[in-house]
Design an enzyme around this catalytic site. Structure first.
Site, PDB file in Angstrom:
ATOM      1  N   SER A  78       0.854  -1.184   0.000  1.00 51.16           N
ATOM      2  CA  SER A  78       0.000   0.000   0.000  1.00 51.16           C
ATOM      3  C   SER A  78       0.884   1.226   0.000  1.00 51.16           C
ATOM      4  O   SER A  78       2.113   1.132   0.040  1.00 51.16           O
ATOM      5  CB  SER A  78      -0.884   0.005   1.237  1.00 51.16           C
ATOM      6  OG  SER A  78      -0.096   0.341   2.370  1.00 51.16           O
ATOM      7  N   LYS A  79       0.248   2.375  -0.022  1.00 44.59           N
ATOM      8  CA  LYS A  79       0.962   3.658  -0.064  1.00 44.59           C
ATOM      9  C   LYS A  79       1.987   3.781   1.060  1.00 44.59           C
ATOM     10  O   LYS A  79       2.992   4.455   0.933  1.00 44.59           O
ATOM     11  CB  LYS A  79      -0.035   4.803   0.059  1.00 44.59           C
ATOM     12  CG  LYS A  79      -0.887   5.004  -1.175  1.00 44.59           C
ATOM     13  CD  LYS A  79      -0.892   6.489  -1.529  1.00 44.59           C
ATOM     14  CE  LYS A  79      -1.744   6.824  -2.731  1.00 44.59           C
ATOM     15  NZ  LYS A  79      -1.651   5.949  -3.856  1.00 44.59           N
ATOM     16  N   ARG A  80       1.655   3.108   2.180  1.00 42.40           N
ATOM     17  CA  ARG A  80       2.558   3.117   3.325  1.00 42.40           C
ATOM     18  C   ARG A  80       3.972   2.671   2.924  1.00 42.40           C
ATOM     19  O   ARG A  80       4.955   3.077   3.503  1.00 42.40           O
ATOM     20  CB  ARG A  80       1.974   2.130   4.339  1.00 42.40           C
ATOM     21  CG  ARG A  80       2.455   2.223   5.738  1.00 42.40           C
ATOM     22  CD  ARG A  80       1.746   1.209   6.607  1.00 42.40           C
ATOM     23  NE  ARG A  80       1.727  -0.109   6.018  1.00 42.40           N
ATOM     24  CZ  ARG A  80       0.636  -0.852   5.870  1.00 42.40           C
ATOM     25  NH1 ARG A  80      -0.507  -0.411   6.287  1.00 42.40           N
ATOM     26  NH2 ARG A  80       0.695  -2.043   5.324  1.00 42.40           N
ATOM     27  N   HIS A  81       4.051   1.792   1.926  1.00 43.28           N
ATOM     28  CA  HIS A  81       5.354   1.261   1.509  1.00 43.28           C
ATOM     29  C   HIS A  81       6.032   2.123   0.449  1.00 43.28           C
ATOM     30  O   HIS A  81       7.124   1.810   0.007  1.00 43.28           O
ATOM     31  CB  HIS A  81       5.187  -0.151   0.949  1.00 43.28           C
ATOM     32  CG  HIS A  81       4.647  -1.124   1.947  1.00 43.28           C
ATOM     33  ND1 HIS A  81       3.353  -1.604   1.895  1.00 43.28           N
ATOM     34  CD2 HIS A  81       5.203  -1.690   3.037  1.00 43.28           C
ATOM     35  CE1 HIS A  81       3.153  -2.434   2.900  1.00 43.28           C
ATOM     36  NE2 HIS A  81       4.255  -2.505   3.603  1.00 43.28           N
ATOM     37  N   GLY A  82       5.362   3.187   0.011  1.00 41.41           N
ATOM     38  CA  GLY A  82       5.951   4.016  -1.056  1.00 41.41           C
ATOM     39  C   GLY A  82       5.032   4.021  -2.260  1.00 41.41           C
ATOM     40  O   GLY A  82       3.829   3.837  -2.130  1.00 41.41           O
TER      41      GLY A  82
END
Ligand code: GLU
Length: 483
Positions: free
Chosen positions: A248-252
């Site tokens: 997800s966006k959390r990972h980039g």
């Protein structure tokens, strides 16, 4: 590629967001499968959710697929255009007794759900009340204008399939309620639209994310009730971040367009995504598109989730960057600096040639290009400490080298090298005693491409100016010791 076959696969994105790397990988696997078998790759935009879908997202998805080189043979077809056919299939199911009208209102269902909850029963499943309404009465009420939804009558038993990735999968039908296939407002429900479309498009293999596994038993029941052949299902495991959680966006970055903006090359992302959850069967990792088409099989898709490793993507991109023609990289480099200095295309191409083997992304290449393009160099502390240790001696050597360079008849790599070696000899030192300090003077750094290539590319005027500036800096005390 083999002989043309009857393989027909599809990529069916919902245009409610950008093309995510997970979606791109699904598209890629379908594309590889189609190309491997000489089949047909269909693109279908699942835009029945009018509120969440947008034309801008559809355009972005098509753009991402095109950039990756995933060309489609049919489409883009729009699911919303098929709504009359979807309704027609619902009517056929009604006629066959595989589905029935449900007149229960939302309020009635809610109170029965609440009562079931109060009685401590299982999660409420539709109690089939309207299945008991005789056909003639059902038709009469509908004709009289009473609102109704249509529900599929889930048969007894179990629904199983041989998943091409996961093997045998089985769901007990008792766990599946008589699900709605047509809403009260006359619009088909997602599973109905998908099956109706896949049947109409004669899809032979459904390759999609395994987040769809729970839809599959319902879809298989619909195929059977429609008397249509059930396709092969291949559910591809999810992509996870390095922490083991769903990417997800959390990972980039998750959108294909973001990687493109970061300077990842289409060929590299293509290669990288192909290996994300599929094994080529060797330790090699760099594969051309043709090689991937030749090798791809569904059987070699892993059951386990794949981890998205950004460092590996960057490494792979570096390999593709090094192999890319300088002429194709030059425009990006030139544009990054607003076409300044206003050198010819060949100058930018030579710079690209020099740097492409040293960068992993185009963004990195642009950073590396800075000292060649911009004149306000800053000297790297560690480089100064190492190679300008003895400021007075370095300054006078560089000054004499400046004189040699100024007098050169021609500004070529061999001439520059010869001048420098002669100077080192005259000084009674090794060439390194001149090369390293010169590198700091010309690039500000301790490492760079070959110094004579660098000097030639910078041109006489800028080289002489940079040496003068280095000498002045050294005379004033190196930037590091702050004298
Ligand atoms: N539209 C669905 C999605 O974007 C895919 C449906 C399918 O492949 O069956 O997740």
């Amino acid at each position: 590629m083999t002989e043309p076959s009857d393989v027909r696969v599809r990529f069916a994105p919902s245009p409610t967001g950008y093309l995510h790397v997970g979606g791109a990988r699904t598209a890629l696997f379908n594309w590889l499968y189609a190309r491997h078998h000489g089949g047909v790759f269909v693109l279908r935009i699942e835009d029945t959710d009018r509120e969440r879908s947008s034309d801008a997202m559809t355009a972005a998805i098509l753009d991402g697929l095109t950039w990756l080189g995933l060309d489609w043979d049919e489409g883009p077809l729009h699911q919303a255009d098929g709504i009359e056919r979807h309704r027609g299939d619902v009517l056929r199911l009604l006629d066959r007794g595989a589905a029935y009208r449900c007149f229960c209102t939302a309020d009635e269902l809610e109170s029965r759900r609440a009562a079931a909850g109060a009685a401590g029963g299982d999660a409420f499943r539709y109690d089939r009340r309207c299945h008991a309404v005789p056909a003639a009465e059902s038709r009469r009420r509908a004709d009289a204008g009473e609102p109704f939804a249509v529900r599929f009558r889930v048969p007894d038993g179990a629904t199983a399939w041989q998943d091409a990735v996961h093997g045998d999968i089985r769901f007990g039908n008792a766990d599946i309620e008589d699900f709605i296939i047509l809403r009260t407002d006359g619009t088909p429900i997602y599973n109905m639209a998908v099956v109706s479309d896949d049947v109409a498009m004669r899809i032979t293999h459904v390759i999609r994310g395994d987040d769809h596994i729970s839809n599959t038993p319902k879809q298989i029941m619909l195929y059977r009730a429609l008397g249509a052949p059930v396709p092969v299902f291949a559910h591809v495991p999810m992509i996870l971040g390095p922490d083991g959680r769903r990417l997800s966006k959390r990972h980039g970055a998750t959108a294909v367009g973001e990687y493109r903006k970061q300077g990842i090359l289409a060929g590299a992302l293509f290669n990288f995504l192909a290996l994300l959850g599929w094994s080529p069967g060797t330790d090699e990792e760099i594969f051309s598109r043709d090689a991937l088409v030749r090798r791809f099989t569904i059987e070699a898709i892993n059951r386990k989730s794949a981890i998205f490793d950004t460092q590996k993507l960057e490494w792979m991109n570096g390999r593709y960057l090094a192999a890319e023609s300088a002429g194709r990289l030059a425009p990006a480099l030139r544009a990054a600096f607003g076409d300044s200095p206003p050198y010819a295309d060949e100058w930018w191409a030579e710079l690209a040639d020099l740097l492409k083997v040293r960068a992993r992304t185009i963004a990195e290449m642009i950073e590396l290009a800075r000292p060649y393009v911009e004149d306000d160099l800053s000297y790297d502390d560690a480089a100064v400490a190492k190679h300008w240790k003895d400021p007075a001696a370095v300054a006078s050597r560089l000054e004499r080298l400046h004189g040699d360079f100024r007098a050169l008849a021609e500004w070529t790599e061999p001439a520059l090298e010869q001048a420098l070696r002669q100077r080192a000899e005259a000084e009674g030192t090794g060439a390194g005693k001149l090369i390293h300090p010169l590198r700091v003077a010309l690039t500000g750094a301790a490492a760079s491409p070959g110094i004579f290539e660098v000097a030639r590319l910078l041109g006489r005027e800028r080289v002489l100016t940079r040496i003068e500036r280095a000498v002045a800096t050294l005379a004033a005390g190196t930037p590091r010791d702050g004298r």
